[in-house]
Design an enzyme around this catalytic site. Structure first.
Site, mmCIF file in Angstrom:
data_model
loop_
_atom_site.group_PDB
_atom_site.id
_atom_site.type_symbol
_atom_site.label_atom_id
_atom_site.label_comp_id
_atom_site.label_asym_id
_atom_site.label_seq_id
_atom_site.Cartn_x
_atom_site.Cartn_y
_atom_site.Cartn_z
ATOM 1 N N TRP A 110 6.802 -15.637 -4.919
ATOM 2 C CA TRP A 110 7.035 -16.476 -3.735
ATOM 3 C C TRP A 110 7.699 -17.789 -4.143
ATOM 4 O O TRP A 110 8.656 -18.229 -3.509
ATOM 5 C CB TRP A 110 5.710 -16.761 -3.015
ATOM 6 C CG TRP A 110 5.906 -17.414 -1.677
ATOM 7 C CD1 TRP A 110 6.035 -16.801 -0.464
ATOM 8 C CD2 TRP A 110 6.028 -18.821 -1.438
ATOM 9 N NE1 TRP A 110 6.227 -17.752 0.531
ATOM 10 C CE2 TRP A 110 6.227 -18.992 -0.042
ATOM 11 C CE3 TRP A 110 5.987 -19.962 -2.242
ATOM 12 C CZ2 TRP A 110 6.377 -20.248 0.559
ATOM 13 C CZ3 TRP A 110 6.148 -21.216 -1.662
ATOM 14 C CH2 TRP A 110 6.332 -21.344 -0.279
ATOM 15 N N LYS A 151 0.924 -10.571 12.645
ATOM 16 C CA LYS A 151 1.257 -10.316 11.249
ATOM 17 C C LYS A 151 2.598 -10.926 10.847
ATOM 18 O O LYS A 151 2.792 -11.357 9.718
ATOM 19 C CB LYS A 151 1.282 -8.799 10.994
ATOM 20 C CG LYS A 151 1.476 -8.438 9.536
ATOM 21 C CD LYS A 151 1.565 -6.932 9.347
ATOM 22 C CE LYS A 151 1.842 -6.615 7.885
ATOM 23 N NZ LYS A 151 2.489 -5.326 7.704
ATOM 24 N N THR A 189 6.057 -9.237 -0.681
ATOM 25 C CA THR A 189 6.573 -10.305 -1.539
ATOM 26 C C THR A 189 6.516 -9.896 -3.008
ATOM 27 O O THR A 189 7.471 -10.104 -3.766
ATOM 28 C CB THR A 189 5.761 -11.602 -1.320
ATOM 29 O OG1 THR A 189 5.876 -11.997 0.046
ATOM 30 C CG2 THR A 189 6.273 -12.728 -2.207
ATOM 31 N N ARG A 203 9.701 -0.156 4.090
ATOM 32 C CA ARG A 203 9.708 0.235 5.503
ATOM 33 C C ARG A 203 10.425 -0.799 6.349
ATOM 34 O O ARG A 203 10.576 -1.956 5.961
ATOM 35 C CB ARG A 203 8.263 0.367 6.018
ATOM 36 C CG ARG A 203 7.492 1.534 5.456
ATOM 37 C CD ARG A 203 6.059 1.505 5.953
ATOM 38 N NE ARG A 203 5.364 0.320 5.496
ATOM 39 C CZ ARG A 203 4.226 -0.139 6.013
ATOM 40 N NH1 ARG A 203 3.660 0.492 7.009
ATOM 41 N NH2 ARG A 203 3.654 -1.225 5.526
ATOM 42 N N ALA A 230 0.282 2.199 8.493
ATOM 43 C CA ALA A 230 -0.623 2.903 7.584
ATOM 44 C C ALA A 230 -2.034 3.034 8.136
ATOM 45 O O ALA A 230 -2.788 3.886 7.684
ATOM 46 C CB ALA A 230 -0.678 2.189 6.240
ATOM 47 N N PHE A 277 -1.408 -18.430 -5.743
ATOM 48 C CA PHE A 277 -1.339 -19.573 -4.847
ATOM 49 C C PHE A 277 -1.586 -20.836 -5.675
ATOM 50 O O PHE A 277 -2.258 -20.794 -6.710
ATOM 51 C CB PHE A 277 -2.405 -19.467 -3.746
ATOM 52 C CG PHE A 277 -2.020 -18.577 -2.596
ATOM 53 C CD1 PHE A 277 -1.790 -19.106 -1.334
ATOM 54 C CD2 PHE A 277 -1.883 -17.208 -2.767
ATOM 55 C CE1 PHE A 277 -1.431 -18.295 -0.266
ATOM 56 C CE2 PHE A 277 -1.532 -16.383 -1.710
ATOM 57 C CZ PHE A 277 -1.299 -16.933 -0.451
ATOM 58 N N LYS A 332 1.905 -8.129 -0.270
ATOM 59 C CA LYS A 332 2.348 -6.894 -0.943
ATOM 60 C C LYS A 332 3.867 -6.779 -0.966
ATOM 61 O O LYS A 332 4.456 -6.428 -1.994
ATOM 62 C CB LYS A 332 1.714 -5.699 -0.224
ATOM 63 C CG LYS A 332 1.938 -4.354 -0.872
ATOM 64 C CD LYS A 332 1.013 -3.307 -0.309
ATOM 65 C CE LYS A 332 1.271 -3.001 1.159
ATOM 66 N NZ LYS A 332 0.450 -3.750 2.108
ATOM 67 N N PHE A 343 -0.917 -1.554 4.084
ATOM 68 C CA PHE A 343 -2.318 -1.972 4.057
ATOM 69 C C PHE A 343 -2.980 -1.660 2.719
ATOM 70 O O PHE A 343 -2.316 -1.588 1.694
ATOM 71 C CB PHE A 343 -3.083 -1.363 5.231
ATOM 72 C CG PHE A 343 -2.665 -1.922 6.569
ATOM 73 C CD1 PHE A 343 -2.618 -3.296 6.791
ATOM 74 C CD2 PHE A 343 -2.289 -1.090 7.609
ATOM 75 C CE1 PHE A 343 -2.214 -3.816 8.010
ATOM 76 C CE2 PHE A 343 -1.890 -1.604 8.835
ATOM 77 C CZ PHE A 343 -1.866 -2.973 9.035
#
Length: 535
Positions: A395, A97, A65, A86, A259, A367, A63, A287
């Protein structure tokens, strides 16, 4: 190349140069590439884009990225753009994470500083929170003139530390059982995130309920004269931080509530300040959309008077297959798993469009293993729902790989926002509406502690912040996809009088996470000041 190697290979612009791109002339530099900014009021003419996602899986969604890539894509299209994100918590950084600075060529920088101590905001929040705890126990020690008989304010630490979930404090006097929360879940974090200015911050700090007296009446932080000292500790932390993406798009990074426990959004001051300077503001909520987006809209947007122009829902084909029940070989084409997992994405689309009445698009975070057949399936299924799904290749390609998504996002122009509940609804009604409309639950079970809380909260008109697992629409992390026929169990309901919301604790969610069996901390090293293993 790893994320940190990519970030270090980029020559960053001076933060003064980044600031001037959107008309910021006065900054408080923290070195060459970080600055504090004086908060500014909301500009409702700016277009705010909320980035959210499907329920997270071990495969990852990306998210942040996508958020960074989208902001860069909008900038490359000539739009005056800023990010509003954030701050990372050290708990996830050293846990499982990792950091929260994006990835590949869609990162904010300097990523190692942002992911570690940054400008010290989270340390200041931890200190202010624990200063209040010290003042409470000091008051009790020196005679307890307020007759405090029950302490409800908890200490905190910016680390995943399960051993501090249950502690004994007050040895030798007023010995009692106590608990620590992770800093991202503490009330001071929520207050800093939701305060509109310094005056509001002090009022909210003073409104924190620290416990009860012998007559069962609430005792407030202001009764201990704590709010001014706490605000002094937060005097710099209240200012949004300014950094940049790898191509120099300005990024406001401020506050970091989780979250799944708290409300999961960056600060109101940072978002408002970004709108003051930019025409487009890309922000994200933590999230899945059942947590972060719901809280962003029902709590933050409601308080700000903000209607997002649109919502981007991030998904990966790998993660959708994981949501469909597959745990291995996620890179292999598996249409049955993808079809089953798509129900999760479908649920979030229907919530954003059908419940909140906002325009949205889906970002397929690409991906290399994704096949043409899988991509076509997602696009076709989204089209049936009246929603476009667009590949995002931030990415690998940075903003250039997100231009198509940026073009579509620039067209979003929602004019209204409908909330899940009204503030005039009872706390019980609010929780039931969230459970039914957003989670798809058949009913809500209130355990005894929650029932007792509801009796005390009768007539309370604060919004509700549900603390539950991030992995499912339900409160059971193992119910994947779009589960049906389940009930939500509410263990307790906490009144957060400073942050002005109620926390409904669902299922077995913990307010202090633990580290994983093999935490990321074990894989990190530093030599001659160069950090490796940080991501």
């Amino acid at each position: 190349m790893t994320d940190i190697e990519i970030a270090r290979a980029v020559k960053l612009q001076l933060i003064e140069t980044v600031a001037k791109k959107i008309g910021i002339n006065d900054i408080i530099p923290y070195g060459h590439h970080i600055a504090k900014i004086e908060p500014k009021p909301l500009n409702k003419k700016a277009k705010v884009i909320l980035v959210t996602a499907i329920n997270p899986t071990s495969a990852g969604e990306g998210k942040t990225t996508v958020s960074v890539g989208l902001a860069d894509g909008l900038s490359l299209l000539g739009h005056k753009t800023a990010l509003a994100l954030r701050e990372p918590s050290l708990g996830p950084v050293f846990g499982i994470k990792g950091g929260a600075a994006g990835g590949g060529y869609s990162q904010i920088a300097p990523m190692d500083d942002i992911n570690l101590h940054f400008t010290g905001d989270l340390h200041a929040i931890t200190t202010a929170n624990n200063l209040l705890s010290a003042l409470i126990d000091n008051h009790i020690y020196w005679g307890n003139s307020l007759s405090i008989s029950k302490v409800t304010h908890r200490r905190c630490l910016d680390m995943n530390e399960r051993a501090l979930r249950n502690v004994e404090v007050g040895i030798g006097y007023n010995q009692r059982h106590d608990n620590f929360d992770i800093t991202a879940a503490c009330e001071v974090m929520a207050i800093l995130s939701l305060a509109k200015d310094e005056k509001d911050l002090k009022t909210r700090l003073g409104d924190i309920i620290v416990g009860e007296n012998k007559d069962g009446q609430a005792v407030y932080a202001r009764d201990l004269k704590a709010q001014e000292a706490m605000a002094i500790v937060l005097k710099d932390a209240i200012k949004p931080n300014l950094v940049q993406t790898l191509i120099g798009t300005p990024a406001f990074v401020h506050a970091g509530p989780f979250a799944n426990i708290a409300h999961g959004c960056n600060s109101i001051m940072a978002t408002a300040t970004a709108t003051h300077y930019a025409d487009f503001v890309v922000t994200e909520a933590g999230f899945g959309a059942d947590l972060g987006a719901e809280k962003f809209l029902d709590i933050k947007s409601r308080q700000m008077g903000l209607v997002p122009s649109g919502v981007v829902i991030v998904a990966t084909i790998r993660a959708l297959k994981a949501a469909g029940g597959v745990k291995e070989n996620l890179g292999d084409e598996n249409m049955a798993a993808l079809e089953a997992g798509f129900l999760n994405l479908k649920g979030h689309i229907e919530n954003i469009k059908g419940v909140f009445k906002l325009d949205c698009v889906v970002a397929i975070n690409k991906f290399v293993s994704d096949t043409d057949k899988e991509i076509a399936f997602i696009k076709n299924e989204c089209e049936k729902l009246g929603t476009k799904a667009i590949l995002s290749e931030g990415w690998a390609k940075g903003g250039e790989g997100v231009k198509d998504l940026a073009k579509e996002v620039a067209k979003l122009d929602s004019k209204k926002l409908e909330f899940v509940y009204e503030l005039s609804d009872s706390p019980e009604e609010k929780i039931k509406k969230i459970a039914a409309k957003i989670y798809g639950a058949d009913d809500v079970i209130f355990e005894d502690k929650a029932k007792e809380a509801l009796k005390k909260l009768k007539g309370n008109q604060y919004p509700v912040c549900v603390a539950k697992t991030q992995y499912s629409f339900s409160d059971n992390k193992d119910l994947l996809g779009r589960p049906k026929g389940f009930k939500i169990t509410i263990r307790d309901i906490l009144l957060k009088n400073g942050s002005k919301f109620l926390v409904a604790i669902a299922g077995d969610i913990m307010l202090m996470p633990g580290l994983s069996k093999v935490p990321s901390a074990e894989k990190m090293s530093i030599n001659d000041g160069v950090i490796t293993g940080l991501f």
